[in-house]
Design a protein around this motif. Sequence first.
Motif, PDB file in Angstrom:
ATOM      1  N   MET A 374      39.454   7.844  40.781  1.00 17.23           N
ATOM      2  CA  MET A 374      40.799   7.366  41.738  1.00 17.23           C
ATOM      3  C   MET A 374      40.489   5.886  42.220  1.00 17.23           C
ATOM      4  SD  MET A 374      42.556   9.991  41.115  1.00 17.23           S
ATOM      5  CE  MET A 374      43.918   9.731  42.593  1.00 17.23           C
ATOM      6  N   PRO A 375      41.650   5.347  42.558  1.00 17.76           N
ATOM      7  CA  PRO A 375      41.500   3.998  43.167  1.00 17.76           C
ATOM      8  C   PRO A 375      40.646   4.152  44.399  1.00 17.76           C
ATOM      9  CG  PRO A 375      43.483   4.210  42.534  1.00 17.76           C
ATOM     10  CD  PRO A 375      43.157   5.371  42.260  1.00 17.76           C
ATOM     11  N   GLY A 376      39.854   3.039  44.582  1.00 14.88           N
ATOM     12  CA  GLY A 376      38.831   2.980  45.857  1.00 14.88           C
ATOM     13  C   GLY A 376      37.715   3.869  45.917  1.00 14.88           C
ATOM     14  N   HIS A 377      37.315   4.738  44.547  1.00 19.49           N
ATOM     15  CA  HIS A 377      36.169   5.502  44.659  1.00 19.49           C
ATOM     16  C   HIS A 377      35.497   5.529  43.496  1.00 19.49           C
ATOM     17  CE1 HIS A 377      37.602   8.178  48.243  1.00 19.49           C
ATOM     18  NE2 HIS A 377      38.628   7.642  47.654  1.00 19.49           N
ATOM     19  N   LYS A 378      34.196   5.859  43.379  1.00 18.20           N
ATOM     20  CA  LYS A 378      33.357   5.749  42.399  1.00 18.20           C
ATOM     21  C   LYS A 378      32.980   6.847  41.385  1.00 18.20           C
ATOM     22  CE  LYS A 378      30.899   1.654  44.357  1.00 18.20           C
ATOM     23  NZ  LYS A 378      29.413   1.257  44.571  1.00 18.20           N
ATOM     24  N   ASP A 379      33.320   8.251  42.300  1.00 13.54           N
ATOM     25  CA  ASP A 379      33.176   9.303  41.515  1.00 13.54           C
ATOM     26  C   ASP A 379      34.386   9.817  40.527  1.00 13.54           C
ATOM     27  OD1 ASP A 379      31.089   9.438  43.553  1.00 13.54           O
ATOM     28  OD2 ASP A 379      32.233  10.631  44.803  1.00 13.54           O
ATOM     29  N   GLN A 380      33.850  10.373  39.432  1.00 19.58           N
ATOM     30  CA  GLN A 380      34.624  10.817  38.402  1.00 19.58           C
ATOM     31  C   GLN A 380      34.698  12.167  38.484  1.00 19.58           C
ATOM     32  OE1 GLN A 380      33.375   9.447  34.528  1.00 19.58           O
ATOM     33  NE2 GLN A 380      34.301   7.249  35.100  1.00 19.58           N
ATOM     34  N   LEU A 381      36.028  12.733  38.769  1.00 21.29           N
ATOM     35  CA  LEU A 381      36.258  14.353  38.800  1.00 21.29           C
ATOM     36  C   LEU A 381      37.396  14.440  38.303  1.00 21.29           C
ATOM     37  CD1 LEU A 381      35.496  14.605  42.610  1.00 21.29           C
ATOM     38  CD2 LEU A 381      34.004  15.396  40.959  1.00 21.29           C
ATOM     39  N   THR A 382      37.719  15.668  38.105  1.00 23.94           N
ATOM     40  CA  THR A 382      39.161  16.311  37.552  1.00 23.94           C
ATOM     41  C   THR A 382      40.200  16.154  38.510  1.00 23.94           C
ATOM     42  OG1 THR A 382      38.809  18.412  38.035  1.00 23.94           O
ATOM     43  CG2 THR A 382      38.032  17.798  35.741  1.00 23.94           C
ATOM     44  N   LYS A 383      41.415  15.893  38.157  1.00 21.28           N
ATOM     45  CA  LYS A 383      42.470  15.710  39.124  1.00 21.28           C
ATOM     46  C   LYS A 383      42.367  16.904  40.170  1.00 21.28           C
ATOM     47  CE  LYS A 383      45.977  13.392  40.620  1.00 21.28           C
ATOM     48  NZ  LYS A 383      46.699  14.354  41.469  1.00 21.28           N
ATOM     49  N   TYR A 384      42.181  18.200  39.627  1.00 21.69           N
ATOM     50  CA  TYR A 384      42.230  19.382  40.356  1.00 21.69           C
ATOM     51  C   TYR A 384      41.165  19.361  41.653  1.00 21.69           C
ATOM     52  CZ  TYR A 384      42.014  23.949  42.047  1.00 21.69           C
ATOM     53  OH  TYR A 384      41.855  25.350  42.945  1.00 21.69           O
ATOM     54  N   GLU A 385      40.160  18.715  41.146  1.00 23.93           N
ATOM     55  CA  GLU A 385      38.873  18.626  42.084  1.00 23.93           C
ATOM     56  C   GLU A 385      39.130  17.614  43.184  1.00 23.93           C
ATOM     57  OE1 GLU A 385      35.307  20.015  39.068  1.00 23.93           O
ATOM     58  OE2 GLU A 385      35.695  17.958  39.536  1.00 23.93           O
ATOM     59  N   TRP A 386      40.025  16.336  42.524  1.00 23.85           N
ATOM     60  CA  TRP A 386      40.166  15.330  43.621  1.00 23.85           C
ATOM     61  C   TRP A 386      41.138  15.892  44.588  1.00 23.85           C
ATOM     62  CZ3 TRP A 386      37.962  11.103  44.490  1.00 23.85           C
ATOM     63  CH2 TRP A 386      37.180  10.480  43.633  1.00 23.85           C
ATOM     64  N   GLU A 387      42.182  16.758  44.323  1.00 19.97           N
ATOM     65  CA  GLU A 387      43.325  17.338  45.189  1.00 19.97           C
ATOM     66  C   GLU A 387      42.617  18.245  46.209  1.00 19.97           C
ATOM     67  OE1 GLU A 387      46.415  19.114  42.851  1.00 19.97           O
ATOM     68  OE2 GLU A 387      47.011  17.102  42.096  1.00 19.97           O
ATOM     69  N   CYS A 388      41.488  18.987  45.742  1.00 22.01           N
ATOM     70  CA  CYS A 388      40.685  19.908  46.707  1.00 22.01           C
ATOM     71  C   CYS A 388      39.711  19.154  47.686  1.00 22.01           C
ATOM     72  CB  CYS A 388      39.935  20.880  45.801  1.00 22.01           C
ATOM     73  SG  CYS A 388      41.083  22.047  44.995  1.00 22.01           S
ATOM     74  N   ARG A 389      39.583  17.764  47.356  1.00 21.77           N
ATOM     75  CA  ARG A 389      38.439  17.090  48.230  1.00 21.77           C
ATOM     76  C   ARG A 389      38.969  16.733  49.610  1.00 21.77           C
ATOM     77  NH1 ARG A 389      34.791  12.267  45.452  1.00 21.77           N
ATOM     78  NH2 ARG A 389      33.722  11.596  47.474  1.00 21.77           N
ATOM     79  N   GLU A 390      38.194  17.105  50.518  1.00 22.37           N
ATOM     80  CA  GLU A 390      38.747  17.008  51.692  1.00 22.37           C
ATOM     81  C   GLU A 390      38.839  15.541  52.205  1.00 22.37           C
ATOM     82  OE1 GLU A 390      36.155  19.340  54.467  1.00 22.37           O
ATOM     83  OE2 GLU A 390      37.059  21.177  53.745  1.00 22.37           O
ATOM     84  N   ASP A 391      38.037  14.767  51.737  1.00 24.18           N
ATOM     85  CA  ASP A 391      37.882  13.156  52.225  1.00 24.18           C
ATOM     86  C   ASP A 391      38.880  12.526  51.425  1.00 24.18           C
ATOM     87  OD1 ASP A 391      36.731  13.434  49.818  1.00 24.18           O
ATOM     88  OD2 ASP A 391      35.037  12.021  50.450  1.00 24.18           O
ATOM     89  N   TYR A 392      39.551  13.060  50.703  1.00 25.92           N
ATOM     90  CA  TYR A 392      40.538  12.398  49.947  1.00 25.92           C
ATOM     91  C   TYR A 392      41.981  12.693  49.840  1.00 25.92           C
ATOM     92  CZ  TYR A 392      43.144  10.213  46.014  1.00 25.92           C
ATOM     93  OH  TYR A 392      44.118   9.511  45.218  1.00 25.92           O
TER      94      TYR A 392
END
Length: 601
Positions: A374-392
Motif C-alpha cells: 500500500m502507498p506509504g508502507h513497506k510491508d507486503q500483505l494481502t488486501k484482506y490483511e491490510w483491511e484488518c490492520r489497525e494502524d492502517y
Amino acid sequence: AKTMAPHLLPARMLRSPLSNRQCKQLGKFELLFYQKRSIVIRRLAAPTQPISLNGAQNYFSTKYQYRSISAEPFSGGKNCIAKGSKAGSYSNGVPSTKSFNVKETQNESMDVFEVLENIQSASLYNQGNNNKASRKQKDHWDIRFCREAVRNYQTALEQWGENKETDLENDLVSEPVVIQAFSALLRCNWPPKQLSQRVRDIEKVIGAIGKTPLTDELSFKLLESNAKAGNVGRTLSLLDLRKSYPAQYPREFLLSLQAIQSASLELKKNRNVFLGDARQPSIDNPTRFLDAILVNMHQRNVPLEPSFAAKLLKCFACSGRSGKALHAHYKIVVTQPSKESPEGTKPKITMKWTRPPPFYKIPSQISQDQLIRMPGHKDQLTKYEWECREDYWSRPLDAAFSFCDSLQHGVGGYDPIELDIEGWNAMIKICCHRGAIWRALQIFRETIPKKNLEPDVKSYLFLLQALARLGDVPTMRGLWDKLLIEQTPLNPYIIEAMIDGFLNKGNVAGSITLCQDVWNQERVQPPYTTHLKILEFALANDYLYEAKRHVYVLQQIWISIGEVHPKLSKPALSHLFEYFGHRLTEDDLLTEFQDLQSRNH
C-alpha cells in the motif's frame, strides 16, 4: 425585505411570511451589518401605523436576532474590524457581536387564548382536519402555520417569564400544553440542526419558569423531540431519568438510536473525505452511546433481541462513506459558445472521464492471496490483511467489529446472542461504507454460510452499491449471476446499482440493454432518476442514437403499464434533449405512446 438590500439577505429571509401590512407597520430599515444569523438594521422612517408585535416583530425576533440602531450616521460595516482587537469586537461605533444576539422585549403582550388554540391545532394531524381526503394529501399540512404557532408560543413564554404580572398564563406551562407544543414543534419540518436549537430554547424558558411537572408522558415527549433533533447527550440523560417509569420497548430505545442518526446527518451530507477517519467528529464512532443504551436497557430488564442488535450496528454506518469507498469517475465540462457562434447558441455540456481508481481498490484486479504494498508502507500483505490492520484502516470500522464481537460474547450484562441476517447485513454495509470490500466479501462468502444463514436481497444490494462506486463490473457480474441462480427477488434498487456500475465504466449501451432485459423478464424497472441518468450519460457523451434507443425502451414500459411518469413525459424528455443541444422529433416517438400521453394529460 426589498428596502433592506435583498442581494445581501439570505433566501429564507426573502421568503418570510410577513404581509405587506406588517411590513408597513415596521417602517423602513437599512441593513448595516449581516453575518450568519445576525442582522443589524437602522430605522430610516417612522412606521406608518402603530406597530403590532403579534406577527412582524415576533418573526424577526425569533428567526433572526437583531438590534435596532438609532438613525444617527456612523461609519462602519462588514470590514470595520479594528486591527489588533479581539475576534468579534468592532470599532467606529459598531456594537460587538454580543449585542447582535440581544432580543428586544415586546411591549405588547401576546393573546394567550389565540396562542393556546394555535398550538393545539398545530399539534394535530393536518391541523385537526382528519377527513379521508386530507389524509391522502399532504397539501393540508400547513408547515408555515405550525412554525408560526411555535414561535408565538415561545415569545409568549419569554414575555411571561419577564413580567409574570397575572396568573392567566399558567396554562402556557401546564403539562398538556407543553406536550402539544413539542408535538407542534416536531411538525414544523425543520432540519435537525435548526430543530435542536428550537428544542433547547423552549426547554430553557420552561425550565426557568419552573412550574411544569416532569411526568411520564412529558418526559417521553421530550425524549422524542431531542432524539429527532439529534441532541444525543440530552436524549441519554432523559433515558436515564426515565428509569423510574415503565419502559416503552422498543419505541423508547429506537428513539435513542434516532438521536445518533439525526446527529450524524450533518456529517453524512457534508463529510470531508480528505480528512481521514481519524480526524472526523466524534459522532463517527458511536460506541460509547450504544453502550449507555445497552446498560439502560439491562437495568430496566428489557430483553436484547437480534433485531434490535442489528439496529445498534446500523448506527456505525449512518455517518456517510469515507474516501476509501468513493471515486470520482468523471467530471462535467461546460464549454461556452465562441464569439463567432450565432446568437442563441447554448453552452455545450460534455463529460470528461478521469483516471480509473487504483488497482488495490478493485477486487477483480487482485487475487485473494496476492501480496500488495500500500502507498506509504513497506510491508507486503494481502488486501484482506491490510483491511484488518489497525494502524492502517479506520478506527470506527474496528470499533464496529469489536462491538459486534461483544454482542456475540455478552455485553452490558446480557447473555451472548447470535446475530441474524439483518445483523450481518449491517456489518456488510459498515464495511462497504468504509471501503473494506474484502472484509464485506468475506462476511458474505464465509461468515454467513457458517452461521447457517442465507444471504438476502440486502446482502447483494450493499455489495453491488459499493462495487458500482468503484466501477468493478466483473465482480458485479459474478454477484448478479449468483443472485439470479438463487432466485433472489429483484427490486428497483438492485437494478439501479447494476446500471450505476455500467455507467461509471462508460458502458451506456450495456445499461440500456440491462434495463430492457430485466423489464421484459421480471417486470422490474429502476427508479425514474436512473432513466434520467442513462439519458444524461448518453447525451453528454454524444451517444445520440443510444439516447433515442432508451427513449424507445421507456415508451415500451409506459405502454405496458398504461401510465406515463410525469418526469419522463414527452415535454420532459424534449426539454432534456434540448438542454444538451439535441432535438427529440415526432418520428422518435411511437403512436401508442403519444395516444397514452394525451389520455393521461
